[in-house]
Scaffold this motif. Structure first.
Motif, PDB file in Angstrom:
ATOM      1  N   HIS A 143       4.743  -6.918 -77.159  1.00 52.88           N
ATOM      2  CA  HIS A 143       3.820  -6.156 -76.330  1.00 52.88           C
ATOM      3  C   HIS A 143       4.516  -4.853 -75.958  1.00 52.88           C
ATOM      4  O   HIS A 143       5.680  -4.650 -76.301  1.00 52.88           O
ATOM      5  CB  HIS A 143       3.473  -6.938 -75.059  1.00 52.88           C
ATOM      6  N   CYS A 178      -1.084  -2.474 -72.074  1.00 55.09           N
ATOM      7  CA  CYS A 178      -0.247  -2.930 -73.174  1.00 55.09           C
ATOM      8  C   CYS A 178      -0.460  -1.906 -74.285  1.00 55.09           C
ATOM      9  O   CYS A 178      -1.593  -1.613 -74.649  1.00 55.09           O
ATOM     10  CB  CYS A 178      -0.647  -4.312 -73.651  1.00 55.09           C
ATOM     11  N   GLU A 180       0.928  -1.976 -77.417  1.00 48.94           N
ATOM     12  CA  GLU A 180       1.305  -2.431 -78.754  1.00 48.94           C
ATOM     13  C   GLU A 180       0.245  -3.432 -79.174  1.00 48.94           C
ATOM     14  O   GLU A 180       0.011  -4.420 -78.465  1.00 48.94           O
ATOM     15  CB  GLU A 180       2.683  -3.093 -78.706  1.00 48.94           C
ATOM     16  N   TYR A 181      -0.379  -3.201 -80.320  1.00 52.41           N
ATOM     17  CA  TYR A 181      -1.450  -4.099 -80.742  1.00 52.41           C
ATOM     18  C   TYR A 181      -0.902  -5.517 -80.866  1.00 52.41           C
ATOM     19  O   TYR A 181       0.036  -5.768 -81.628  1.00 52.41           O
ATOM     20  CB  TYR A 181      -2.062  -3.644 -82.066  1.00 52.41           C
ATOM     21  N   CYS A 182      -1.483  -6.461 -80.088  1.00 61.01           N
ATOM     22  CA  CYS A 182      -0.871  -7.783 -79.988  1.00 61.01           C
ATOM     23  C   CYS A 182      -1.894  -8.893 -80.188  1.00 61.01           C
ATOM     24  O   CYS A 182      -1.668 -10.019 -79.776  1.00 61.01           O
ATOM     25  CB  CYS A 182      -0.174  -7.931 -78.636  1.00 61.01           C
ATOM     26  N   HIS A 186      -5.953  -7.545 -77.180  1.00 58.91           N
ATOM     27  CA  HIS A 186      -4.957  -6.535 -76.807  1.00 58.91           C
ATOM     28  C   HIS A 186      -5.534  -5.494 -75.853  1.00 58.91           C
ATOM     29  O   HIS A 186      -4.916  -5.111 -74.867  1.00 58.91           O
ATOM     30  CB  HIS A 186      -4.404  -5.867 -78.068  1.00 58.91           C
ATOM     31  N   MET A 189      -5.520  -6.344 -72.274  1.00 59.63           N
ATOM     32  CA  MET A 189      -4.253  -6.694 -71.644  1.00 59.63           C
ATOM     33  C   MET A 189      -3.758  -5.524 -70.815  1.00 59.63           C
ATOM     34  O   MET A 189      -3.069  -4.643 -71.298  1.00 59.63           O
ATOM     35  CB  MET A 189      -3.228  -7.051 -72.727  1.00 59.63           C
TER      36      MET A 189
END
Ligand code: CUA
Length: 329
Positions: A143, A178, A180-182, A186, A189
């Motif tokens: 993340h 967040c 960062e593509y998670c 995502h 988040m």
């Protein structure tokens, strides 16, 4: 201009400095762009081929010109490099007296834990005027902890700790993302950072329910997992005493010396044989990989930290003194 702004609101001591550097980069780039495209345009018109005129004489190199257009950009780049490096190192090095927060990323939420035992999800409360150190962990994937108003963005990588820090300047409510593509959610988040005056923060800290300070909870885990049977606190046991270990250099059996920080304690819990303290044996301590949650690990680390309190970092806990804790069940 109204709400139109190229910068997000500035909520940290660091934000102004980052924006200044960014503005410098922008201005230098704009000047270069105008210079280059201006020259192309002017020369294209001025030296265009005219009907009937012979081609103009050709120049094949000029040392002076070469030296000037190499040296000036080099010096400008050097300014960018030194300025950027200084800002980077400042942002990567938290000062000594920080308020510590522990943030765990998980698909798809941010779990926040305070030394006093308060917990939150997707909400962070911090006071103005105090540097805040955030220890970041991930329970699953990568993340990225991003607070635009503070100009703080830090990847959160599973398997080890990342440190971010900031000093909030203005009370308010700022976005947490967040970055960062998670996974599927995502984009959801995220949360809020609530910056309060120190007085309001004290009031907030004292309210709400909690399950004991992080030190207390760590102490509980310390006896629950049986750590205390070998890591005898004030005598020589089968494993090194943890009193005054954290924050000090540790001599290893292979001759190396390492600093006992969060990462070292974490590794020593999960994979005890990775680094063996000089004078102690291998394979004495069980491997706890997969046995303890990220939050449990952080509580254990805060407990171990509390066993050695360097004068510059008092542990803000209201629990009973830790020496009385940690006896076997
Ligand atoms: Cu977590 Cu994107």
């Amino acid at each position: 201009m109204g709400n139109l702004s190229i910068f997000p609101p500035r909520g940290s001591a660091f934000a102004g400095q980052v924006d200044l550097l960014y503005t410098f980069l922008l201005v230098v780039s704009a000047i270069m762009m105008v210079l280059i495209f201006g020259c192309i345009f002017i020369f294209a018109v001025k030296y265009r081929r005219r009907p009937g005129a012979p081609p103009p004489p050709q120049h094949h190199g000029s040392m002076l010109l070469e030296a000037v257009w190499s040296t000036i950009p080099f010096l400008v780049m050097l300014v960018m490099f030194v300025w950027g490096a200084k800002l980077y190192f400042d942002s990567a090095t938290p000062p000594a007296n920080t308020l510590d927060l522990y943030v765990t990323g998980k698909q798809w939420m941010w779990k926040v834990e305070y030394p006093g035992g308060q917990r939150e999800i997707n909400e962070i409360h911090v006071p103005t005027g105090t540097p805040v150190k955030v220890t970041l962990a991930s329970e699953d994937v990568i993340h990225s902890f991003f607070i635009p108003a503070f100009r703080v963005k830090h990847d959160v990588v599973p398997g080890h700790y990342e440190i971010a820090w900031f000093q909030a300047t203005k009370p308010g409510r700022y976005h947490l993302f967040c970055a960062e593509y998670c996974g599927a959610d995502h984009s959801k988040m995220g949360g809020w950072v609530n910056v309060m005056s120190p007085a309001d923060y004290e009031v907030w800290l004292s309210g709400g329910e909690r399950g004991g300070s992080m030190v207390d909870q760590g102490a509980k885990l310390f006896s629950q997992y049986g750590c205390v049977t070998c890591h005898v606190l004030d005598a020589k046991g089968r494993c090194p005493s943890l009193r005054n270990m954290f924050g000090h250099p540790v001599q290893l059996d292979d001759g190396r010396t390492v600093m006992a920080d969060e990462a070292y304690v974490r590794e020593s819990i999960l994979d005890p044989n990775a680094k063996i303290v000089k004078g102690y044996e291998r394979n004495v301590m069980p491997v706890f990989q997969g046995q303890i949650s990220e939050e449990g690990l952080l509580q254990l680390i805060v407990f171990v930290k509390s066993l050695s309190q360097p004068p510059e970092q008092p542990v803000p806990t209201k629990g009973p003194p830790v020496t009385a804790k940690g006896s076997p069940k």
